[in-house]
Every structure is written in structure tokens, then in C-alpha cells.
Scaffold this motif. Sequence first.
Motif, PDB file in Angstrom:
ATOM      1  N   ALA A 237      48.430  31.770   6.216  1.00 12.16           N
ATOM      2  CA  ALA A 237      47.612  32.119   5.017  1.00 12.16           C
ATOM      3  C   ALA A 237      46.504  31.761   6.010  1.00 12.16           C
ATOM      4  O   ALA A 237      45.245  31.419   5.007  1.00 12.16           O
ATOM      5  N   GLY A 238      45.941  32.667   7.299  1.00  6.92           N
ATOM      6  CA  GLY A 238      44.820  32.843   7.209  1.00  6.92           C
ATOM      7  C   GLY A 238      44.111  34.113   7.072  1.00  6.92           C
ATOM      8  O   GLY A 238      44.446  34.862   6.481  1.00  6.92           O
ATOM      9  N   TRP A 239      42.695  34.016   6.941  1.00  3.01           N
ATOM     10  CA  TRP A 239      42.247  34.859   6.047  1.00  3.01           C
ATOM     11  C   TRP A 239      42.095  35.738   7.374  1.00  3.01           C
ATOM     12  O   TRP A 239      42.609  36.816   7.114  1.00  3.01           O
ATOM     13  N   VAL A 240      40.547  35.887   8.169  1.00  4.34           N
ATOM     14  CA  VAL A 240      41.167  37.456   8.674  1.00  4.34           C
ATOM     15  C   VAL A 240      42.454  37.587   9.915  1.00  4.34           C
ATOM     16  O   VAL A 240      42.265  38.856   9.998  1.00  4.34           O
ATOM     17  N   SER A 241      42.707  37.261  10.491  1.00  6.53           N
ATOM     18  CA  SER A 241      43.576  37.272  11.358  1.00  6.53           C
ATOM     19  C   SER A 241      45.140  38.018  10.817  1.00  6.53           C
ATOM     20  O   SER A 241      45.450  39.228  10.818  1.00  6.53           O
ATOM     21  N   ASN A 242      45.252  37.478   9.435  1.00  9.21           N
ATOM     22  CA  ASN A 242      46.321  38.654   8.638  1.00  9.21           C
ATOM     23  C   ASN A 242      45.562  39.546   8.625  1.00  9.21           C
ATOM     24  O   ASN A 242      46.204  40.609   7.646  1.00  9.21           O
ATOM     25  N   ALA A 243      43.993  40.070   7.653  1.00  9.75           N
ATOM     26  CA  ALA A 243      43.654  41.167   7.456  1.00  9.75           C
ATOM     27  C   ALA A 243      43.044  42.330   8.914  1.00  9.75           C
ATOM     28  O   ALA A 243      44.007  43.371   8.585  1.00  9.75           O
ATOM     29  N   LEU A 244      43.151  41.422   9.967  1.00 10.17           N
ATOM     30  CA  LEU A 244      43.628  42.354  11.165  1.00 10.17           C
ATOM     31  C   LEU A 244      45.132  42.589  11.966  1.00 10.17           C
ATOM     32  O   LEU A 244      44.882  43.572  12.381  1.00 10.17           O
ATOM     33  N   VAL A 245      45.693  41.810  11.690  1.00  7.43           N
ATOM     34  CA  VAL A 245      47.167  42.152  11.856  1.00  7.43           C
ATOM     35  C   VAL A 245      47.910  42.948  10.991  1.00  7.43           C
ATOM     36  O   VAL A 245      47.980  44.358  10.830  1.00  7.43           O
ATOM     37  N   HIS A 246      48.015  43.235   9.520  1.00 12.38           N
ATOM     38  CA  HIS A 246      48.284  43.865   8.380  1.00 12.38           C
ATOM     39  C   HIS A 246      47.496  44.766   7.160  1.00 12.38           C
ATOM     40  O   HIS A 246      48.335  45.437   6.825  1.00 12.38           O
ATOM     41  N   ARG A 247      46.631  44.260   7.672  1.00 14.79           N
ATOM     42  CA  ARG A 247      45.713  45.355   6.603  1.00 14.79           C
ATOM     43  C   ARG A 247      45.068  46.478   7.896  1.00 14.79           C
ATOM     44  O   ARG A 247      44.645  47.605   6.894  1.00 14.79           O
ATOM     45  N   ALA A 248      44.254  45.836   8.399  1.00 13.71           N
ATOM     46  CA  ALA A 248      43.507  46.456   9.170  1.00 13.71           C
ATOM     47  C   ALA A 248      44.563  48.049   9.893  1.00 13.71           C
ATOM     48  O   ALA A 248      45.410  48.165   9.739  1.00 13.71           O
ATOM     49  N   ARG A 249      43.361  49.244   9.670  1.00 10.06           N
ATOM     50  CA  ARG A 249      44.359  51.087   9.775  1.00 10.06           C
ATOM     51  C   ARG A 249      42.788  51.859  11.152  1.00 10.06           C
ATOM     52  O   ARG A 249      42.608  50.926  10.482  1.00 10.06           O
TER      53      ARG A 249
END
Length: 400
Positions: A237-249
Motif C-alpha cells: 500500500a505504499g504510494w511512491v514505492s509502488n509507483a517506482l517499482v510497478h509503474r515507472a518506465r
Amino acid sequence: MGAGLGRARRRGAAGRGGAGGRPGQPPDAADLALAGAVLAALRPVADRAMAHFFALMFLRHPELRAVFPAAMDGPREQLLRVLRECVRHGDDPAALRDRLGPLARRCRKYGVLSGHYASAADCLVEALARYGSGWDERAEAAWRRLLAPVARLLVEAAEEDARATPPWWQAEVVAHRQAAEGVAVLTLRPDQPYPFRAGQYAEVETPWWPRVWRPYSFGSAPRADGLLTLHVKAVPAGWVSNALVHRARAGDVLRLGAAEGGMTVDHASGQDLLCLGGGTGIGPIGALVEEVAEHGAAGRRVEVFYGARREAGLYRLAELRELAARHRWLTVRPVLSEQGPAGCPPAGELPEAVARQAPWHGFAAYLSGPAPMVRAGAAVLRRCGLPPGAIRHDLAEQQV
Ligand SMILES: Cc1cc2nc3c(=O)[nH]c(=O)nc-3n(C[C@H](O)[C@H](O)[C@H](O)COP(=O)(O)OP(=O)(O)OC[C@H]3O[C@@H](n4cnc5c(N)ncnc54)[C@H](O)[C@@H]3O)c2cc1C
């Protein structure tokens, strides 16, 4: 009125010959005792007091609301920590400057300007007056004497920083690799030269969570091509860490604050290094090893303990072993906390594994990883006889 507040007020009266004190003077011991007692008595309603402070600031400076995050629990907690540090070091301008400098740099990212600091002192006094039990003229005078030099030091630090660096850097993701389950290694290209040392960290903002900044350590030493890496673990449920791991490209653009943190190596000392890296904490530890390799070990030993739950989590082990094969000064010991298949290293917690290899006299220790591991590791090292000054980690940096 709390007993502590009453005692602190009597000390103030005895020391100054009554209420009022000297406006414009730096705070003395009686002021700091009284300011500390106000904070201690505020504890049950501290969050509401900090919320009131921000409400007043946004009312007087509406332009600031747009640059702070939607969820303000982080800034409220941070402000409270800063106030405690100010009370603790209020009579030591050098210590205060050391602690307020990073804060002033961080505030530049939010668009906080020099003029906002004096206004912040007024808003804070109003918030304390509203929520502080037993608040009176003497408490107000003590807080004003404390906050005046604090505001001045913040302005000086922000102005000094502005002469040397931008408030933030844009950094393009040029590579994104899933290194282990839920762990990504991102390679970034800053838009202009980005000064940092191995062992430091920066606050990072993603396009998906505007104004939400989280600190991440650099996973590599400074490189000639200017690229830098982050090792990020997605927390539930972490906002930034999930964005960096699963969303950033590759192609996405992040923002980086200035490099912070004192977990750096003194290359002049030649002291042996003991490094504990748990999980993505191996990022800054690997960066420190790279920097030593770059500068030359100059006779020092570097012992790395690398911990993960399972073997698959030791995603940087092959790279570190390759370095150890090339450099006799480097030893790398993997530690798994859950027993792996036959032939795998023994199960155990990282701090205990380090204690088993003691003594560590004369070593400088560097710890990075989950907070409980860092705390347990620091405690074990103190029991092994390392002085507190020889134990470095980045938890302390976030106390302010
Ligand atoms: C100096 C430093 C360096 C760091 N370096 C790294 C690094 O190199 N790599 C790395 O992966 N991490 C690193 N971290 C941790 C990192 O900064 C973040 O804390 C982490 O990634 C989680 O951020 P997030 O936004 O994903 O999670 P958040 O959104 O902050 O949430 C974290 C957890 O708290 C819970 N939570 C959030 N808000 C609330 C609330 N209001 N009430 C109850 N629970 C809540 C969430 O459910 C979640 O489980 C470092 C931290 C520090 C202090």
C-alpha cells in the motif's frame, strides 16, 4: 498545568527575575526548559496543534497549499521532530545549523521562500497558544526567543543553498529492471550535473504522486556518465514505492531533491569498514564499495554482510562477489534469515551474524536497510564495543 511546565516556569522566574525576559536575546537554559515543557505537555494534542499551524500558514500564504502534499501527516510529524530538535539544541547555534540546513534545502523543493520563515514563527506561536496547556506570556517569550534564531538560520541556509544548487533536478528514467520480487533498480539521467557522494540519499517525487516526496538512497557511486541508480522495494500500500517499482518506465521523468546524509566514507582515514546491508539497503552499501574501489582501498579492509530473507532476495550478490574476486580488501558474506535449500548460507538475522564474527574494534560501521534491522545492528555493534561515533546509518538523518 503539568508539573514539568510549572517547574520549568519557576526556573524561568528565578533566572530572569520575573516574566517578560529580554526580547531579541538568544534563548537561555530557562527558556529552553520552558519551551521543552510546553512541547511535552502538548503531546496528547500535538497533531492538532501542528494541523492548526499549517492551516494558519495556508490561510496567510495560499500559494503554499498547492505545493504541499494532499496528505499532510508527514509534514506535521516532521515539524514536531524539528521543534524537539530546536529545543534540544537551542543554545548551540552550530548544532542547530547542522540540523536546520537539510530542512531548509528540503523546504526549497516546496517553494518555501525566505519571507515565509518569520511568518511561520508567528503561526507556530499562535498554534502553541491555542493548544498548549498553561500557555502564558513567559511561555510565549521563551518560544519567540527560540524561534527567532531558528528562522534566521533557516533563511541563511536556504539562501546559501540557492546560490549553489537548484531546488530540484529533473531526472529521466533511462532503464528500469525488476531485480527481485517487488524490487526494481532504476537508472536515472539528471537534467544537469548532480553532486552527491556514495552513501547519501535524495528525496524523490514521481509524476503519479505530485508533491509527495520520499527519500531513496543512491545505489551506485558517482559515475563519469552522470547516471545514478535507485534500488526500490514496493511496500504494501505504499504510494511512491509502488509507483517506482510497478509503474515507472524508461522515458518517465522524476524530480530529485539535493543529496543529503552523512553516511559517507572518509577516504583520508584508511579505517577498516564494516558494512551491513539488508534488502534494498545493499544499494548504498554497494555504492560505498564502488567508491572505495574507485579511490583505492589504501590498506583498509571492507567487510560486507548482505542480508535477505531468501536467496532470491540477494539480487546484488553476484556483482559484489565479482568485485571481491578482483579486490582482496573486500569480503562479502550473504546472510539469509529463512533457511534456504541445501548448500545455501546458514539462516540467521544480520546483526547476530555480524556479532558472531566479532571483534570489530577499530572498524567504522555503515548500516542500511529496514529500520528494525538498522536499530538492532547498531545495538549489537555498541555491545561489541564500537563507539557511537563509529556507527553510521541514515535513520538519524530523518530525525529532523
Ligand atoms: C534515509 C532513507 C533512505 C531510504 N532509502 C530507501 C531505498 O534506497 N530504497 C527503498 O526501497 N526505500 C528507502 N527508504 C524508504 C522510503 O523512503 C519510503 O519510506 C518507502 O519506499 C515507502 O514509501 P511509500 O510512499 O511507498 O509508502 P507510504 O505511502 O509512505 O506508506 C508506507 C506504509 O505505511 C502505511 N501508511 C501510510 N500512511 C499511513 C497512515 N496515515 N496510517 C497508517 N498507515 C499508513 C502504508 O500502508 C504503507 O504500508 C528510505 C528511507 C529513508 C528514511
